[in-house]
Write a protein that holds these residues in place. Sequence first.
Motif, PDB file in Angstrom:
ATOM      1  N   TRP A  86       0.830  -1.198  -0.192  1.00 22.23           N
ATOM      2  CA  TRP A  86      -0.034  -0.146  -0.188  1.00 22.23           C
ATOM      3  C   TRP A  86       0.806   1.288   0.021  1.00 22.23           C
ATOM      4  O   TRP A  86       0.558   2.154  -0.646  1.00 22.23           O
ATOM      5  CB  TRP A  86      -0.907  -0.105   1.124  1.00 22.23           C
ATOM      6  CG  TRP A  86      -2.007  -1.034   1.026  1.00 22.23           C
ATOM      7  CD1 TRP A  86      -2.004  -2.402   1.577  1.00 22.23           C
ATOM      8  CD2 TRP A  86      -2.905  -1.176  -0.103  1.00 22.23           C
ATOM      9  NE1 TRP A  86      -3.058  -2.995   1.149  1.00 22.23           N
ATOM     10  CE2 TRP A  86      -3.725  -2.294   0.108  1.00 22.23           C
ATOM     11  CE3 TRP A  86      -3.412  -0.200  -1.197  1.00 22.23           C
ATOM     12  CZ2 TRP A  86      -4.677  -2.808  -0.670  1.00 22.23           C
ATOM     13  CZ3 TRP A  86      -4.505  -0.624  -1.845  1.00 22.23           C
ATOM     14  CH2 TRP A  86      -5.115  -1.778  -1.473  1.00 22.23           C
ATOM     15  N   LEU A  87       1.941   1.296   0.665  1.00 24.97           N
ATOM     16  CA  LEU A  87       2.964   2.327   0.662  1.00 24.97           C
ATOM     17  C   LEU A  87       3.254   2.554  -0.535  1.00 24.97           C
ATOM     18  O   LEU A  87       3.476   3.803  -1.149  1.00 24.97           O
ATOM     19  CB  LEU A  87       4.067   2.159   1.763  1.00 24.97           C
ATOM     20  CG  LEU A  87       5.113   3.342   1.709  1.00 24.97           C
ATOM     21  CD1 LEU A  87       4.393   4.548   2.234  1.00 24.97           C
ATOM     22  CD2 LEU A  87       6.294   2.714   2.654  1.00 24.97           C
ATOM     23  N   HIS A  88       3.751   1.346  -1.313  1.00 26.24           N
ATOM     24  CA  HIS A  88       4.369   1.748  -2.565  1.00 26.24           C
ATOM     25  C   HIS A  88       3.410   2.317  -3.627  1.00 26.24           C
ATOM     26  O   HIS A  88       3.588   3.129  -4.618  1.00 26.24           O
ATOM     27  CB  HIS A  88       4.702   0.354  -3.247  1.00 26.24           C
ATOM     28  CG  HIS A  88       5.252   0.285  -4.521  1.00 26.24           C
ATOM     29  ND1 HIS A  88       6.242   0.889  -5.132  1.00 26.24           N
ATOM     30  CD2 HIS A  88       4.322  -0.274  -5.861  1.00 26.24           C
ATOM     31  CE1 HIS A  88       6.628   0.714  -6.338  1.00 26.24           C
ATOM     32  NE2 HIS A  88       5.263   0.049  -6.845  1.00 26.24           N
ATOM     33  N   HIS A  89       2.140   2.003  -3.592  1.00 29.43           N
ATOM     34  CA  HIS A  89       1.053   2.112  -4.641  1.00 29.43           C
ATOM     35  C   HIS A  89       0.616   3.845  -4.409  1.00 29.43           C
ATOM     36  O   HIS A  89       0.341   4.512  -5.130  1.00 29.43           O
ATOM     37  CB  HIS A  89      -0.178   1.325  -4.566  1.00 29.43           C
ATOM     38  CG  HIS A  89       0.178   0.052  -5.548  1.00 29.43           C
ATOM     39  ND1 HIS A  89       0.047   0.267  -6.803  1.00 29.43           N
ATOM     40  CD2 HIS A  89       0.718  -1.000  -5.074  1.00 29.43           C
ATOM     41  CE1 HIS A  89       0.629  -0.991  -7.172  1.00 29.43           C
ATOM     42  NE2 HIS A  89       1.022  -1.795  -6.387  1.00 29.43           N
ATOM     43  N   ALA A  90       0.602   4.118  -2.840  1.00 25.67           N
ATOM     44  CA  ALA A  90       0.470   5.330  -2.413  1.00 25.67           C
ATOM     45  C   ALA A  90       1.252   6.201  -2.889  1.00 25.67           C
ATOM     46  O   ALA A  90       1.078   7.369  -3.341  1.00 25.67           O
ATOM     47  CB  ALA A  90       0.048   5.487  -0.906  1.00 25.67           C
TER      48      ALA A  90
ATOM     49  N   ASP B  11      -0.645  14.812   9.109  1.00 22.44           N
ATOM     50  CA  ASP B  11       0.426  14.751  10.151  1.00 22.44           C
ATOM     51  C   ASP B  11       0.709  13.475  10.959  1.00 22.44           C
ATOM     52  O   ASP B  11       1.738  13.132  10.996  1.00 22.44           O
ATOM     53  CB  ASP B  11       0.011  15.733  11.137  1.00 22.44           C
ATOM     54  CG  ASP B  11       0.004  17.176  10.917  1.00 22.44           C
ATOM     55  OD1 ASP B  11       0.710  17.433   9.809  1.00 22.44           O
ATOM     56  OD2 ASP B  11      -0.590  17.972  11.351  1.00 22.44           O
ATOM     57  N   LEU B  12      -0.146  12.668  11.084  1.00 23.27           N
ATOM     58  CA  LEU B  12      -0.141  11.216  11.810  1.00 23.27           C
ATOM     59  C   LEU B  12       0.608  10.362  10.657  1.00 23.27           C
ATOM     60  O   LEU B  12       1.266   9.652  11.012  1.00 23.27           O
ATOM     61  CB  LEU B  12      -1.623  10.608  11.936  1.00 23.27           C
ATOM     62  CG  LEU B  12      -1.603   9.363  12.697  1.00 23.27           C
ATOM     63  CD1 LEU B  12      -0.878   9.244  14.076  1.00 23.27           C
ATOM     64  CD2 LEU B  12      -2.976   8.817  12.613  1.00 23.27           C
ATOM     65  N   LEU B  13       0.259  10.415   9.398  1.00 18.49           N
ATOM     66  CA  LEU B  13       1.163   9.645   8.499  1.00 18.49           C
ATOM     67  C   LEU B  13       2.399  10.076   8.407  1.00 18.49           C
ATOM     68  O   LEU B  13       3.290   9.191   8.227  1.00 18.49           O
ATOM     69  CB  LEU B  13       0.371   9.653   6.980  1.00 18.49           C
ATOM     70  CG  LEU B  13       1.053   8.965   5.838  1.00 18.49           C
ATOM     71  CD1 LEU B  13       0.921   7.407   6.307  1.00 18.49           C
ATOM     72  CD2 LEU B  13       0.203   9.443   4.431  1.00 18.49           C
ATOM     73  N   ARG B  14       2.700  11.345   8.618  1.00 22.25           N
ATOM     74  CA  ARG B  14       4.237  11.745   8.372  1.00 22.25           C
ATOM     75  C   ARG B  14       4.872  11.237   9.690  1.00 22.25           C
ATOM     76  O   ARG B  14       5.964  10.606   9.478  1.00 22.25           O
ATOM     77  CB  ARG B  14       4.338  13.303   8.671  1.00 22.25           C
ATOM     78  CG  ARG B  14       5.675  13.784   8.468  1.00 22.25           C
ATOM     79  CD  ARG B  14       5.817  15.263   8.800  1.00 22.25           C
ATOM     80  NE  ARG B  14       5.399  15.537  10.053  1.00 22.25           N
ATOM     81  CZ  ARG B  14       4.444  16.092  10.322  1.00 22.25           C
ATOM     82  NH1 ARG B  14       3.586  17.087   9.502  1.00 22.25           N
ATOM     83  NH2 ARG B  14       3.950  16.580  11.628  1.00 22.25           N
ATOM     84  N   GLU B  15       4.445  11.303  10.703  1.00 19.21           N
ATOM     85  CA  GLU B  15       4.988  10.645  12.059  1.00 19.21           C
ATOM     86  C   GLU B  15       5.180   9.345  11.873  1.00 19.21           C
ATOM     87  O   GLU B  15       6.114   8.680  12.333  1.00 19.21           O
ATOM     88  CB  GLU B  15       4.006  11.098  13.312  1.00 19.21           C
ATOM     89  CG  GLU B  15       4.228  12.630  13.502  1.00 19.21           C
ATOM     90  CD  GLU B  15       5.542  13.066  13.665  1.00 19.21           C
ATOM     91  OE1 GLU B  15       6.531  12.591  14.260  1.00 19.21           O
ATOM     92  OE2 GLU B  15       5.871  14.173  12.823  1.00 19.21           O
TER      93      GLU B  15
ATOM     94  N   ALA C  74       2.378  10.892  -9.197  1.00 16.65           N
ATOM     95  CA  ALA C  74       1.511  11.194 -10.383  1.00 16.65           C
ATOM     96  C   ALA C  74       0.704  12.447 -10.211  1.00 16.65           C
ATOM     97  O   ALA C  74       0.552  13.234 -11.050  1.00 16.65           O
ATOM     98  CB  ALA C  74       0.660   9.993 -10.591  1.00 16.65           C
ATOM     99  N   THR C  75       0.128  12.490  -9.017  1.00 19.72           N
ATOM    100  CA  THR C  75      -0.805  13.672  -8.815  1.00 19.72           C
ATOM    101  C   THR C  75       0.235  15.035  -8.604  1.00 19.72           C
ATOM    102  O   THR C  75      -0.244  15.972  -9.217  1.00 19.72           O
ATOM    103  CB  THR C  75      -1.807  13.401  -7.348  1.00 19.72           C
ATOM    104  OG1 THR C  75      -2.489  12.525  -7.523  1.00 19.72           O
ATOM    105  CG2 THR C  75      -2.495  14.529  -7.148  1.00 19.72           C
ATOM    106  N   LEU C  76       1.331  14.696  -8.054  1.00 22.33           N
ATOM    107  CA  LEU C  76       2.199  15.762  -8.065  1.00 22.33           C
ATOM    108  C   LEU C  76       2.835  16.345  -9.429  1.00 22.33           C
ATOM    109  O   LEU C  76       2.492  17.618  -9.740  1.00 22.33           O
ATOM    110  CB  LEU C  76       3.262  15.616  -6.921  1.00 22.33           C
ATOM    111  CG  LEU C  76       4.615  16.731  -6.733  1.00 22.33           C
ATOM    112  CD1 LEU C  76       3.930  17.894  -5.893  1.00 22.33           C
ATOM    113  CD2 LEU C  76       5.501  16.194  -5.935  1.00 22.33           C
TER     114      LEU C  76
ATOM    115  N   ASP D 179      -0.288  17.479  -0.804  1.00 22.87           N
ATOM    116  CA  ASP D 179      -0.438  16.588   0.530  1.00 22.87           C
ATOM    117  C   ASP D 179      -1.870  16.736   0.967  1.00 22.87           C
ATOM    118  O   ASP D 179      -2.466  15.720   1.160  1.00 22.87           O
ATOM    119  CB  ASP D 179       0.626  17.162   1.271  1.00 22.87           C
ATOM    120  CG  ASP D 179       2.003  16.625   1.158  1.00 22.87           C
ATOM    121  OD1 ASP D 179       2.266  15.601  -0.053  1.00 22.87           O
ATOM    122  OD2 ASP D 179       2.928  17.162   1.758  1.00 22.87           O
ATOM    123  N   GLU D 180      -2.391  17.896   1.108  1.00 22.10           N
ATOM    124  CA  GLU D 180      -3.625  18.239   1.600  1.00 22.10           C
ATOM    125  C   GLU D 180      -4.851  17.510   0.900  1.00 22.10           C
ATOM    126  O   GLU D 180      -5.607  16.858   1.352  1.00 22.10           O
ATOM    127  CB  GLU D 180      -3.669  19.457   1.645  1.00 22.10           C
ATOM    128  CG  GLU D 180      -5.434  20.085   2.257  1.00 22.10           C
ATOM    129  CD  GLU D 180      -5.481  19.613   3.784  1.00 22.10           C
ATOM    130  OE1 GLU D 180      -6.715  19.431   4.167  1.00 22.10           O
ATOM    131  OE2 GLU D 180      -4.419  19.546   4.575  1.00 22.10           O
TER     132      GLU D 180
END
Length: 145
Positions: free
Chosen positions: A14-18, A129-133, A24-26, A120-121
């Motif tokens: 899931w991390l890879h696909h995220a 923020d939680l994901l970053r941590e 792609a979005t960026l 990111d938003e």
Amino acid sequence: MAEPRGPLMSPGFWLHHAALEWRATLERNLRALGLTPTQFNLLASAGWLSRAGELPTQQQVADMSGADRMMASKVIRGLEERGLLARRADPADARVLRIELTAEGRELASRGVRIAVDTDEQLFGADGDLLREHLKPIAAHRLPN
């Protein structure tokens, strides 16, 4: 040893696909500035690192952005040709190149940072923020000091 449960149960899957979706979005969002994610990451990294007062080396910029040395050199050369930055020989060691953003480069990097924050938003919402941590201690193994 953990039992295999299939890719859909793997956080790495899931991390890879995220990460692919984020990139792609960026890429789509940066297109208006004429920047790829790699160009943006190098430009923004140079700007970020120069806040310390000393111009960063090309290697420091590459390390911060996660680009390998050869790709970073090629992309930075292209950014220099566009007038977004300048590479200067280090006075103490002519083999070392220091990176300085031009006024146009600083402006474009600033606009790109705004797009990255909005991306990111858009993708992570209030959970960013939680994901970053959760990701920081994993990614920290790859980041320079």
